[in-house]
Design a protein around this motif. Structure first.
Motif, mmCIF file in Angstrom:
data_model
loop_
_atom_site.group_PDB
_atom_site.id
_atom_site.type_symbol
_atom_site.label_atom_id
_atom_site.label_comp_id
_atom_site.label_asym_id
_atom_site.label_seq_id
_atom_site.Cartn_x
_atom_site.Cartn_y
_atom_site.Cartn_z
ATOM 1 N N ILE A 17 25.092 -33.998 -26.556
ATOM 2 C CA ILE A 17 24.428 -32.817 -27.253
ATOM 3 C C ILE A 17 25.243 -31.574 -27.608
ATOM 4 C CG2 ILE A 17 22.555 -31.180 -26.564
ATOM 5 C CD1 ILE A 17 21.218 -33.566 -24.964
ATOM 6 N N VAL A 18 26.182 -31.322 -26.593
ATOM 7 C CA VAL A 18 27.025 -30.140 -26.799
ATOM 8 C C VAL A 18 27.921 -30.476 -28.173
ATOM 9 C CG1 VAL A 18 28.961 -28.959 -25.943
ATOM 10 C CG2 VAL A 18 27.338 -29.421 -24.490
ATOM 11 N N ALA A 19 28.375 -31.747 -28.322
ATOM 12 C CA ALA A 19 29.322 -32.169 -29.353
ATOM 13 C C ALA A 19 28.536 -31.954 -30.567
ATOM 14 C CB ALA A 19 29.629 -33.656 -29.050
ATOM 15 N N LEU A 20 27.060 -32.296 -30.633
ATOM 16 C CA LEU A 20 26.240 -32.178 -31.872
ATOM 17 C C LEU A 20 26.084 -30.689 -32.117
ATOM 18 C CD1 LEU A 20 24.330 -34.046 -33.667
ATOM 19 C CD2 LEU A 20 22.375 -33.004 -31.744
ATOM 20 N N ILE A 21 25.816 -29.935 -31.230
ATOM 21 C CA ILE A 21 25.686 -28.549 -31.645
ATOM 22 C C ILE A 21 26.948 -27.991 -32.140
ATOM 23 C CG2 ILE A 21 25.189 -26.288 -30.718
ATOM 24 C CD1 ILE A 21 23.541 -27.546 -28.401
ATOM 25 N N LEU A 22 28.140 -28.399 -31.685
ATOM 26 C CA LEU A 22 29.361 -27.874 -32.035
ATOM 27 C C LEU A 22 29.660 -28.436 -33.461
ATOM 28 C CD1 LEU A 22 31.951 -28.345 -28.922
ATOM 29 C CD2 LEU A 22 30.992 -26.137 -30.015
ATOM 30 N N GLY A 23 29.421 -29.759 -33.685
ATOM 31 C CA GLY A 23 29.461 -30.492 -35.036
ATOM 32 C C GLY A 23 28.893 -29.601 -36.051
ATOM 33 N N ILE A 24 27.520 -29.380 -35.698
ATOM 34 C CA ILE A 24 26.699 -28.612 -36.768
ATOM 35 C C ILE A 24 26.958 -27.395 -36.998
ATOM 36 C CG2 ILE A 24 24.143 -27.731 -36.945
ATOM 37 C CD1 ILE A 24 23.182 -30.162 -35.641
ATOM 38 N N SER A 25 27.688 -26.732 -35.973
ATOM 39 C CA SER A 25 28.174 -25.233 -36.283
ATOM 40 C C SER A 25 29.436 -25.507 -37.072
ATOM 41 C CB SER A 25 28.381 -24.347 -35.159
ATOM 42 O OG SER A 25 28.641 -25.191 -33.946
ATOM 43 N N PHE A 26 30.062 -26.402 -36.800
ATOM 44 C CA PHE A 26 31.482 -26.625 -37.563
ATOM 45 C C PHE A 26 31.059 -26.764 -39.049
ATOM 46 C CE2 PHE A 26 35.052 -29.679 -38.937
ATOM 47 C CZ PHE A 26 35.968 -28.683 -38.859
ATOM 48 N N GLY A 27 30.018 -27.781 -39.299
ATOM 49 C CA GLY A 27 29.788 -28.107 -40.696
ATOM 50 C C GLY A 27 29.313 -26.747 -41.425
ATOM 51 N N PHE A 28 28.302 -25.947 -40.569
ATOM 52 C CA PHE A 28 27.616 -24.675 -41.056
ATOM 53 C C PHE A 28 28.607 -23.578 -41.549
ATOM 54 C CE2 PHE A 28 25.998 -20.365 -40.605
ATOM 55 C CZ PHE A 28 25.050 -20.497 -41.376
ATOM 56 N N TRP A 29 29.760 -23.421 -40.492
ATOM 57 C CA TRP A 29 30.817 -22.452 -41.069
ATOM 58 C C TRP A 29 31.709 -22.921 -42.072
ATOM 59 C CZ3 TRP A 29 29.316 -18.024 -40.276
ATOM 60 C CH2 TRP A 29 28.376 -17.731 -39.104
ATOM 61 N N LEU A 30 31.806 -24.262 -42.145
ATOM 62 C CA LEU A 30 32.658 -24.728 -43.261
ATOM 63 C C LEU A 30 31.862 -24.390 -44.601
ATOM 64 C CD1 LEU A 30 33.978 -28.353 -42.300
ATOM 65 C CD2 LEU A 30 35.345 -26.387 -42.735
ATOM 66 N N GLU A 31 30.693 -24.796 -44.639
ATOM 67 C CA GLU A 31 29.988 -24.374 -45.781
ATOM 68 C C GLU A 31 29.804 -23.082 -46.141
ATOM 69 O OE1 GLU A 31 27.189 -24.253 -48.864
ATOM 70 O OE2 GLU A 31 26.972 -23.290 -47.039
ATOM 71 N N ARG A 32 29.671 -22.077 -45.080
ATOM 72 C CA ARG A 32 29.544 -20.709 -45.342
ATOM 73 C C ARG A 32 31.026 -20.200 -45.846
ATOM 74 N NH1 ARG A 32 26.072 -18.315 -46.958
ATOM 75 N NH2 ARG A 32 25.904 -20.410 -47.926
ATOM 76 N N SER A 33 32.040 -20.852 -45.540
ATOM 77 C CA SER A 33 33.460 -20.606 -46.081
ATOM 78 C C SER A 33 33.644 -21.024 -47.344
ATOM 79 C CB SER A 33 34.606 -20.878 -45.263
ATOM 80 O OG SER A 33 34.294 -20.867 -43.873
ATOM 81 N N GLY A 34 32.417 -21.923 -48.010
ATOM 82 C CA GLY A 34 32.653 -22.150 -49.305
ATOM 83 C C GLY A 34 33.412 -23.703 -49.456
ATOM 84 N N PHE A 35 33.558 -24.322 -48.163
ATOM 85 C CA PHE A 35 34.224 -25.402 -48.099
ATOM 86 C C PHE A 35 33.269 -26.920 -48.506
ATOM 87 C CE2 PHE A 35 38.058 -24.474 -45.133
ATOM 88 C CZ PHE A 35 38.282 -23.335 -45.768
ATOM 89 N N GLY A 36 32.296 -26.353 -49.029
ATOM 90 C CA GLY A 36 31.377 -27.521 -49.680
ATOM 91 C C GLY A 36 31.545 -27.713 -51.053
ATOM 92 N N TYR A 37 32.399 -27.037 -51.650
ATOM 93 C CA TYR A 37 32.643 -26.943 -53.219
ATOM 94 C C TYR A 37 33.968 -27.329 -53.533
ATOM 95 C CZ TYR A 37 31.663 -24.700 -57.629
ATOM 96 O OH TYR A 37 31.685 -24.677 -59.027
#
Lengths: 196, 209
Positions: A17-37
């Protein structure tokens, strides 16, 4: 005393569960940094946008300083941290392949997932290509197994190989990062204005 | 004077790095002594054991960093040992020369005749700070039993039992280091090789961007 999981403060299930939370926040901050583009990511290779370098190196530095200082304060038992084993030649070759794929496709594996779930079509194609690559790799694994294990060095750190204290390596990494930040800035001013 | 926030950031980083370079970071993490409670719970749940099939699988796969340590007497070792095993008798396990032989980065599998001595050696090595250590479940007695003459499972068998049996038949000749005996006729025709399973418990997690 951390790491909490190794010291049995929580179970494997909680760890997931901790890994899931960390993974989601990792993805979220990647996206916020513009790395989804992908274009933003690819621009790094033409020195037109240094976000990738800044974000990644900042993350590396923060993690490195955090781990070492926590260990210095006695909050973290660094010997209990899992270190990915080093296969020096295999990883050099793999790194080159990944770099070429990154420059061509505009994504690296993590960011392609971020791109795909935020609805970028090119990321879906990239993911499809990655899956195909994994399948081919899996199928031909027996014939490239020696390559895969080439240069096995165990779970070493730079400080073990260079035979200096990890603090010195950390300092070198900080200096390297600052030089790279400044260098990237210079390169962006120098080459960034060229029309592709 | 004009100080940009970027330069303040650089200065802080530089300072933190400088502090680390002159601080005893590596002396701080010598707390290599394993957590006693954790060791006890591992002993209790028997997670200190590794199954012979899994070890055979690692040998066949040439798992990098695998070291099989035979802690029986020299006499027993000379008679038979697991292919590739090194010999360190239990009483000399903590000698300097022995510890130098141990592969502290890799996976160590301890093999004795049964379970007890291997478990004791496991505890000693764990306390010494070796992380990736296992005791061979059932010891050499069980190893020889299942690989030299694997017993066919009885009629209502599960898939897992038949899979294990096939694996033992296929891996047996190599593990015993003997000439390959002709395959006896069985109702289940073992495939030419059983595709070895990757180790499940220790699967390494790839990380990256």
């Amino acid at each position: 005393m951390a790491p909490f999981y190794k010291y049995g403060f929580f179970s494997e299930q909680t760890g997931l569960i901790v890994a899931l939370i960390l993974g989601i926040s990792f993805g979220f901050w990647l996206e916020r940094s513009g790395f989804g583009y992908s274009r933003k990511l690819a621009l790094q290779f033409y020195f037109k946008d240094n976000t990738v370098l800044y974000v990644m190196f900042t993350a590396i530095l923060v993690a490195m300083l955090g781990v070492l200082f926590f260990s210095l304060f006695g909050w973290l038992d660094i010997t209990k941290i899992y270190i990915n084993p080093t296969y020096i030649w295999a990883q050099l070759i793999g790194g080159l392949i990944l770099g070429v794929g990154f420059a061509i496709g505009g994504y690296c594996p993590g960011t392609s997932v971020v791109g795909a779930v935020t609805g970028h079509i090119d990321a879906l194609f990239f993911l499809g290509g990655a899956m195909t690559g994994m399948f081919v790799f899996g199928e031909m694994f027996p014939s490239i197994e020696d390559l895969y294990n080439w240069g096995y060095m165990g779970n070493v750190r730079l400080s073990d190989v260079l035979n200096v204290s990890s603090g010195v390596v950390a300092f070198a990494a900080v200096v390297l990062a600052i030089v790279m930040f400044k260098g990237a800035e210079w390169a962006q001013n120098r080459f960034g204005k060229e029309v592709l | 004077m004009n100080i940009s926030s970027q330069n303040i950031g650089f200065a802080v980083l530089f300072l933190l790095g400088l502090i680390l370079a002159f601080s005893p970071v590596d002396e701080m993490n010598v707390s290599k002594v394993a957590d006693k409670e954790l060791l006890l719970s591992q002993l209790h749940s028997q997670s200190n054991y590794v199954e012979p099939e899994e070890v055979a699988d690692w040998i066949i796969n040439k798992e990098p960093g695998l070291q099989i340590v035979d802690i029986r007497t020299g006499e027993d070792f000379a008679k038979y040992h697991i292919p590739g095993a090194v010999h360190i008798p239990l009483e000399r396990l903590l000698d300097k020369a022995s510890l130098e032989m141990l592969n502290s980065d890799g996976t160590i599998v301890l093999a004795s005749n049964g379970n007890t001595k291997a478990s004791q050696a496991w505890l000693l090595l764990k306390e010494k700070g070796y992380d990736d250590v296992y005791a061979l479940h059932g010891g050499m007695n069980y190893w020889v039993e299942i690989f030299s003459a694997p017993k066919k499972p009885q009629a209502p068998y599960t898939d897992d039992e038949i899979f294990r049996y096939q694996f033992r038949v296929a891996a047996g000749p190599v593990m015993m280091g003997k000439q390959v005996v002709p395959q006896q006729q069985t109702t289940v025709t073992p495939r030419k090789t059983i595709k070895p399973r990757r180790r499940a418990a220790k699967k390494k997690v790839d990380e990256g961007c």
